[in-house]
Design a protein around this motif. Structure first.
Motif, mmCIF file in Angstrom:
data_model
loop_
_atom_site.group_PDB
_atom_site.id
_atom_site.type_symbol
_atom_site.label_atom_id
_atom_site.label_comp_id
_atom_site.label_asym_id
_atom_site.label_seq_id
_atom_site.Cartn_x
_atom_site.Cartn_y
_atom_site.Cartn_z
ATOM 1 N N ALA A 257 0.849 -1.194 0.000
ATOM 2 C CA ALA A 257 0.000 0.000 0.000
ATOM 3 C C ALA A 257 0.884 1.242 0.000
ATOM 4 N N GLN A 258 0.539 2.180 -0.870
ATOM 5 C CA GLN A 258 1.286 3.437 -0.941
ATOM 6 C C GLN A 258 0.313 4.599 -0.790
ATOM 7 N N ARG A 259 0.623 5.515 0.125
ATOM 8 C CA ARG A 259 -0.259 6.654 0.375
ATOM 9 C C ARG A 259 0.335 7.921 -0.215
ATOM 10 N N TYR A 260 -0.522 8.688 -0.890
ATOM 11 C CA TYR A 260 -0.131 9.957 -1.492
ATOM 12 C C TYR A 260 -1.046 11.054 -0.976
ATOM 13 N N GLU A 261 -0.474 12.238 -0.756
ATOM 14 C CA GLU A 261 -1.264 13.394 -0.338
ATOM 15 C C GLU A 261 -1.093 14.495 -1.368
#
Length: 277
Positions: A257-261
Motif C-alpha cells: 500500500a502506498q499513500r499519497y497526499e
C-alpha cells in the motif's frame, strides 16, 4: 471515502477461472463505489471470449457493482483482417459497452474512460484531437474541487517495466495536453501487466503532479515478472491510498500500500504501509 477497484487485462480466452471467481469474491468483500477495467477484456476478440467477459460483468452488476471499462488492443481482432479494419470494436460494443468513452461521477470524483485501441497498430495505442477535446469538455463540466481520473488501456507515459522501458502512447504531446489542460489528477491504465504507482512529474516534467496508477493482469495466465493482481484506490480528503492485491496461495492478498497526499499542486508520497483491508 471513495473506493475504486482497478482491474485490467482480464484476457478471457487465456484466463484462469479460479482468479475470476476470486476477483468476484474480493469485489463483494471490498465494496467499491466503482470497478474500473482498463482494457483487454479478451485474448483475441473472439465472440466466445467476449461472451465470457460479458457474463463476468453481468455477475458483478447483479451483485450491485457499478463498472466502467475501456477497450484494449486485444479487444480488436488480430487475424480477422476485414473485421479488424471495417468494424474493429463491433463485438466490444455488443458485449461490453456501446460507449467507448464512459463517464461516471461519484461524490467528489469524476472518472472518464477513453479508447486508445487502434486497428492500424498491433500493440500500441494513441489519442486523437477529437478525443483530447472531448476530455477537456467533459472535465470542464465538473466542479473545480472534483478529483479527475482518466482511464485508458495504454499508459500515456513511457514506463520502466522490469529491465525494459515501455514506450509512451502515440501522439504523447496530445495526451499531455489533455492531462494538463483538463486538470486531470490521476491516470489509470494497464497493458503491460505490471502494477505500480508513480508521480508523473518524475517521468515527464510537463505532466505536472498527476498520479500514474498501473494495474497488473487480474485474471490472465500471461504474466510478466509479477503475479496476477488488481488495485484498490481509496480517496479521502486529499489523500489517495493505492493498494496492490496480488495472487498468492490461492487468493488475492493485499501485499503493498502506498499513500499519497495532494500538496502544492502534486501528489507526494506519505509512506508505505501494510494495507488495512
Amino acid at each position: 471515502m471513495t473506493r475504486i477497484v482497478h482491474l485490467s487485462d482480464l484476457h478471457f480466452g487465456a484466463h484462469d477461472e479460479r482468479l475470476v471467481e476470486a476477483v468476484e469474491w474480493q469485489a463483494d468483500k471490498l465494496k467499491p463505489d466503482l470497478i474500473v477495467i482498463s482494457g483487454d477484456f479478451t485474448q483475441r476478440a473472439r465472440t466466445e471470449e467476449f461472451r465470457e467477459a460479458c457474463e463476468f460483468l453481468d455477475r458483478l452488476r447483479e451483485r450491485g457493482h457499478e463498472v466502467l471499462g475501456v477497450p484494449g488492443n486485444h479487444d480488436v481482432p488480430l487475424y480477422d483482417v476485414l473485421r479488424r479494419f471495417l468494424s474493429p470494436l463491433a463485438r466490444y460494443r455488443r458485449f461490453i459497452d456501446d460507449t467507448l468513452c464512459p463517464f461516471i461521477e461519484l461524490p467528489g470524483v469524476a472518472v472518464l474512460g477513453i479508447n486508445t485501441a487502434r486497428s492500424l497498430t498491433f500493440k500500441d495505442g494513441r489519442l486523437n484531437r477529437d478525443q483530447v477535446e472531448f476530455i477537456r469538455e467533459t472535465f470542464a463540466r465538473t466542479s473545480g474541487e472534483t478529483l479527475r481520473i482518466l482511464v485508458t488501456h495504454h499508459p500515456l507515459l513511457a514506463l520502466r517495466v522490469g529491465e525494459e522501458v515501455e514506450r509512451a502512447i502515440g501522439r504523447q504531446e496530445l495526451a499531455l495536453d489533455a492531462v494538463e489542460e483538463s486538470g486531470v489528477d490521476m491516470l489509470l491504465a494497464g497493458h503491460n501487466h505490471h502494477a505500480l504507482s508513480h508521480d508523473a512529474g518524475d517521468l515527464v516534467t510537463r505532466a505536472g503532479g498527476v498520479l500514474v496508477v498501473q494495474a497488473g493482469t487480474a485474471t490472465s495466465t500471461r504474466v510478466r515478472e509479477q503475479e496476477q493482481s488488481f488495485n484498490t484506490i481509496d480517496i479521502a480528503e486529499g489523500v489517495a491510498t493505492i493498494t496492490v492485491h496480488a495472487w498468492k496461495s490461492g487468493d488475492f492478498r493485499a501485499s503493498d500500500a502506498q499513500r499519497y497526499e495532494w500538496q502544492d499542486g502534486r501528489w507526494r508520497i506519505l509512506k508505505s504501509a501494510e494495507s488495512a483491508h
